[in-house]
Design a protein around this motif. Structure first.
Motif, PDB file in Angstrom:
ATOM      1  N   GLN A  32       0.814  -1.212   0.000  1.00 56.73           N
ATOM      2  CA  GLN A  32       0.000   0.000   0.000  1.00 56.73           C
ATOM      3  C   GLN A  32       0.855   1.274   0.000  1.00 56.73           C
ATOM      4  O   GLN A  32       0.377   2.348  -0.361  1.00 56.73           O
ATOM      5  CB  GLN A  32      -0.923   0.014   1.228  1.00 56.73           C
ATOM      6  CG  GLN A  32      -2.046  -1.006   1.164  1.00 56.73           C
ATOM      7  CD  GLN A  32      -2.983  -0.781  -0.005  1.00 56.73           C
ATOM      8  OE1 GLN A  32      -3.385   0.345  -0.290  1.00 56.73           O
ATOM      9  NE2 GLN A  32      -3.333  -1.856  -0.703  1.00 56.73           N
ATOM     10  N   SER A 167     -10.779   0.130   4.661  1.00 57.52           N
ATOM     11  CA  SER A 167     -11.114  -0.721   3.522  1.00 57.52           C
ATOM     12  C   SER A 167     -12.629  -0.811   3.332  1.00 57.52           C
ATOM     13  O   SER A 167     -13.386  -0.756   4.297  1.00 57.52           O
ATOM     14  CB  SER A 167     -10.541  -2.121   3.715  1.00 57.52           C
ATOM     15  OG  SER A 167      -9.135  -2.074   3.777  1.00 57.52           O
ATOM     16  N   THR A 168     -13.044  -0.962   2.082  1.00 58.93           N
ATOM     17  CA  THR A 168     -14.462  -1.052   1.743  1.00 58.93           C
ATOM     18  C   THR A 168     -14.638  -2.061   0.610  1.00 58.93           C
ATOM     19  O   THR A 168     -13.812  -2.128  -0.299  1.00 58.93           O
ATOM     20  CB  THR A 168     -15.007   0.323   1.290  1.00 58.93           C
ATOM     21  OG1 THR A 168     -14.721   1.296   2.283  1.00 58.93           O
ATOM     22  CG2 THR A 168     -16.509   0.272   1.068  1.00 58.93           C
ATOM     23  N   GLN A 169     -15.721  -2.805   0.680  1.00 53.96           N
ATOM     24  CA  GLN A 169     -16.078  -3.723  -0.398  1.00 53.96           C
ATOM     25  C   GLN A 169     -17.039  -3.016  -1.358  1.00 53.96           C
ATOM     26  O   GLN A 169     -18.106  -2.569  -0.944  1.00 53.96           O
ATOM     27  CB  GLN A 169     -16.746  -4.972   0.168  1.00 53.96           C
ATOM     28  CG  GLN A 169     -15.803  -5.940   0.862  1.00 53.96           C
ATOM     29  CD  GLN A 169     -15.048  -6.825  -0.112  1.00 53.96           C
ATOM     30  OE1 GLN A 169     -15.452  -6.979  -1.265  1.00 53.96           O
ATOM     31  NE2 GLN A 169     -13.939  -7.386   0.341  1.00 53.96           N
ATOM     32  N   ILE A 170     -16.643  -2.896  -2.631  1.00 52.58           N
ATOM     33  CA  ILE A 170     -17.495  -2.274  -3.642  1.00 52.58           C
ATOM     34  C   ILE A 170     -17.630  -3.240  -4.814  1.00 52.58           C
ATOM     35  O   ILE A 170     -16.642  -3.565  -5.482  1.00 52.58           O
ATOM     36  CB  ILE A 170     -16.912  -0.933  -4.122  1.00 52.58           C
ATOM     37  CG1 ILE A 170     -16.779   0.052  -2.955  1.00 52.58           C
ATOM     38  CG2 ILE A 170     -17.789  -0.321  -5.220  1.00 52.58           C
ATOM     39  CD1 ILE A 170     -16.135   1.363  -3.325  1.00 52.58           C
ATOM     40  N   GLY A 172     -17.988  -6.337  -4.794  1.00 52.02           N
ATOM     41  CA  GLY A 172     -17.164  -7.523  -4.585  1.00 52.02           C
ATOM     42  C   GLY A 172     -15.671  -7.278  -4.638  1.00 52.02           C
ATOM     43  O   GLY A 172     -14.884  -8.202  -4.479  1.00 52.02           O
ATOM     44  N   VAL A 173     -15.267  -6.016  -4.863  1.00 49.47           N
ATOM     45  CA  VAL A 173     -13.834  -5.666  -4.936  1.00 49.47           C
ATOM     46  C   VAL A 173     -13.456  -4.910  -3.667  1.00 49.47           C
ATOM     47  O   VAL A 173     -14.133  -3.943  -3.281  1.00 49.47           O
ATOM     48  CB  VAL A 173     -13.540  -4.798  -6.176  1.00 49.47           C
ATOM     49  CG1 VAL A 173     -12.062  -4.419  -6.212  1.00 49.47           C
ATOM     50  CG2 VAL A 173     -13.932  -5.536  -7.440  1.00 49.47           C
ATOM     51  N   SER A 174     -12.411  -5.347  -3.011  1.00 48.69           N
ATOM     52  CA  SER A 174     -11.945  -4.692  -1.783  1.00 48.69           C
ATOM     53  C   SER A 174     -11.032  -3.520  -2.136  1.00 48.69           C
ATOM     54  O   SER A 174     -10.032  -3.688  -2.838  1.00 48.69           O
ATOM     55  CB  SER A 174     -11.194  -5.694  -0.911  1.00 48.69           C
ATOM     56  OG  SER A 174     -10.731  -5.067   0.265  1.00 48.69           O
ATOM     57  N   LEU A 175     -11.411  -2.346  -1.670  1.00 50.25           N
ATOM     58  CA  LEU A 175     -10.618  -1.143  -1.905  1.00 50.25           C
ATOM     59  C   LEU A 175     -10.085  -0.617  -0.572  1.00 50.25           C
ATOM     60  O   LEU A 175     -10.840  -0.410   0.374  1.00 50.25           O
ATOM     61  CB  LEU A 175     -11.465  -0.050  -2.568  1.00 50.25           C
ATOM     62  CG  LEU A 175     -11.917  -0.283  -4.014  1.00 50.25           C
ATOM     63  CD1 LEU A 175     -12.822   0.850  -4.466  1.00 50.25           C
ATOM     64  CD2 LEU A 175     -10.727  -0.420  -4.936  1.00 50.25           C
ATOM     65  N   SER A 176      -8.776  -0.412  -0.509  1.00 48.07           N
ATOM     66  CA  SER A 176      -8.173   0.169   0.691  1.00 48.07           C
ATOM     67  C   SER A 176      -8.383   1.684   0.699  1.00 48.07           C
ATOM     68  O   SER A 176      -8.790   2.270  -0.313  1.00 48.07           O
ATOM     69  CB  SER A 176      -6.677  -0.144   0.726  1.00 48.07           C
ATOM     70  OG  SER A 176      -6.020   0.489  -0.364  1.00 48.07           O
ATOM     71  N   GLN A 179      -6.372   3.479  -1.992  1.00 46.30           N
ATOM     72  CA  GLN A 179      -6.927   3.259  -3.331  1.00 46.30           C
ATOM     73  C   GLN A 179      -8.163   4.121  -3.566  1.00 46.30           C
ATOM     74  O   GLN A 179      -8.361   4.660  -4.657  1.00 46.30           O
ATOM     75  CB  GLN A 179      -7.274   1.772  -3.510  1.00 46.30           C
ATOM     76  CG  GLN A 179      -6.047   0.887  -3.680  1.00 46.30           C
ATOM     77  CD  GLN A 179      -6.390  -0.587  -3.681  1.00 46.30           C
ATOM     78  OE1 GLN A 179      -7.273  -1.037  -2.942  1.00 46.30           O
ATOM     79  NE2 GLN A 179      -5.689  -1.363  -4.492  1.00 46.30           N
ATOM     80  N   LYS A 180      -8.994   4.285  -2.534  1.00 48.40           N
ATOM     81  CA  LYS A 180     -10.175   5.153  -2.676  1.00 48.40           C
ATOM     82  C   LYS A 180      -9.750   6.606  -2.862  1.00 48.40           C
ATOM     83  O   LYS A 180     -10.326   7.318  -3.700  1.00 48.40           O
ATOM     84  CB  LYS A 180     -11.086   4.996  -1.454  1.00 48.40           C
ATOM     85  CG  LYS A 180     -11.819   3.664  -1.403  1.00 48.40           C
ATOM     86  CD  LYS A 180     -12.791   3.590  -0.244  1.00 48.40           C
ATOM     87  CE  LYS A 180     -12.075   3.390   1.069  1.00 48.40           C
ATOM     88  NZ  LYS A 180     -13.010   3.215   2.193  1.00 48.40           N
TER      89      LYS A 180
END
Length: 352
Positions: A32, A167-170, A172-176, A179-180
């Protein structure tokens, strides 16, 4: 408009968009930390484009640009942290930070309108240091900035209930969190680039260019050089204020030591190295000078171990030596920058 709609241009735009979307996932393969480096590269693009208005478009040498970055960062920190008990939304604070930075840009520009070259550089350098020292000491008798300790627990950017930290699931994709922030920064960067392009091709942009080439001639043909130069300082400062606000939200902490003179010099180097007055060149310079030192930081040590089996030179010292040598070589053999504007390239070829 038609040139953007032809198949070749549409394919190029789609390819760039796909690369930008995939980039944070590719960077995350190395950790990261690399995504954070990408985010700071985009922040430096903001800053370099803002300084490019002052230095590249209007030809005014500014060595105190980091002061506007600091102003934007502290405006966000004061209005979105427990320090004053305020937690305003970011979409309210960012415009306020831009306006406050814009005010400071006019404040800097007003007394320096008759200065040029080295004298202007010295005054703007002093302004940048004054702002940093002011922030460092504004903790008594009323604690406004918390002095050298800085301001902590700054609210992250949030839109409704969606926070850009963690982190968030969007789909089905995990975004840290980094990354957001990357995608938010890309959207803002595109907006900043479009504004710069419109400014460059506008009547104001042509007036800035006329002042850069010959201020006396510009005044003789009826350009209000005073107002146009003030506008350059104000517009450039506003971009710095926005970048400072995003920096504050991403870090969750600000202190005066983040806004030193070396930062101003680095941003100026990005503009000069990429190509003053040329927006694509400035973007290239900002990306290279923000990512290359970090690549050297991680690469210099392993290379020495692979070649010699031990560390001969401190990686940090060798990193800066290689970085400085690369800058000298580029400016020696590419004086107009890595990607100069056609006009600038013709001027230097004519001088040669």
């Amino acid at each position: 408009m038609k040139k953007w709609l032809n198949p070749r241009s549409a394919f190029g735009i789609a390819l760039i968009a796909a690369a930008l979307i995939a980039l944070p996932f590719v960077a995350a393969m190395g950790g990261q930390a690399w995504v954070r480096i990408l985010n700071f590269a985009i922040l430096y693009v903001f800053l370099a484009l803002g300084l490019n208005i002052v230095v590249g478009f209007a030809g005014l040498l500014d060595l105190g640009y980091i002061a506007f970055y600091a102003v934007g960062a502290y405006v966000y920190a004061l209005l979105a942290s427990p320090h004053f008990g305020l937690h305003w939304p970011f979409w309210v604070i960012l415009p306020i930070g831009a306006m406050v930075a814009c005010f400071f840009g006019v404040l800097l520009g007003s007394p320096t309108l008759k200065l040029r070259g080295d004298y202007l550089a010295i005054v703007t350098l002093g302004f940048g240091e004054i702002v940093r020292i002011f922030l460092n000491n504004l903790n008594a008798p009323i604690n406004v900035t918390n002095g050298a300790q800085g301001i902590t627990l700054i609210d992250p950017v949030a839109i409704g209930g969606f926070k850009f930290s963690g982190s968030t699931q969007i789909l089905g994709v995990s975004l840290s969190g980094p990354q957001k922030y990357y995608y938010l920064l890309v959207v803002l960067a595109i907006l900043v680039i479009l504004i710069n392009l419109r400014l460059q091709n506008s009547r104001i942009g042509r007036a800035w260019q006329a002042i850069r080439e010959d201020e006396i001639a510009a005044k003789a043909i009826g350009i209000n050089t005073r107002n146009i130069k003030l506008l350059a300082f104000a517009m450039g400062a506003s971009f710095g204020g926005v970048a400072g606000g995003i920096f504050s939200a991403m870090q969750g902490f600000v202190s005066p030591e983040s806004f030193s003179l070396i930062e101003s010099i680095m941003i100026l180097a990005m503009v000069v190295l990429g190509g003053m007055g040329h927006i694509p060149g400035v973007i290239l310079g900002a990306v290279l000078l923000s990512i290359l030192p970090e690549a050297l930081r991680y690469g210099v040590g392993p290379i020495q171990m692979a070649l010699f089996g031990k560390m001969l030179v401190d990686p940090e010292s060798l990193r800066m030596l290689i970085f400085g040598l690369a800058l000298v070589l580029v400016m020696r053999f590419k004086p107009a920058g890595l990607w100069p504007s056609p006009e600038r390239k013709r001027e230097l070829q004519g001088d040669a």
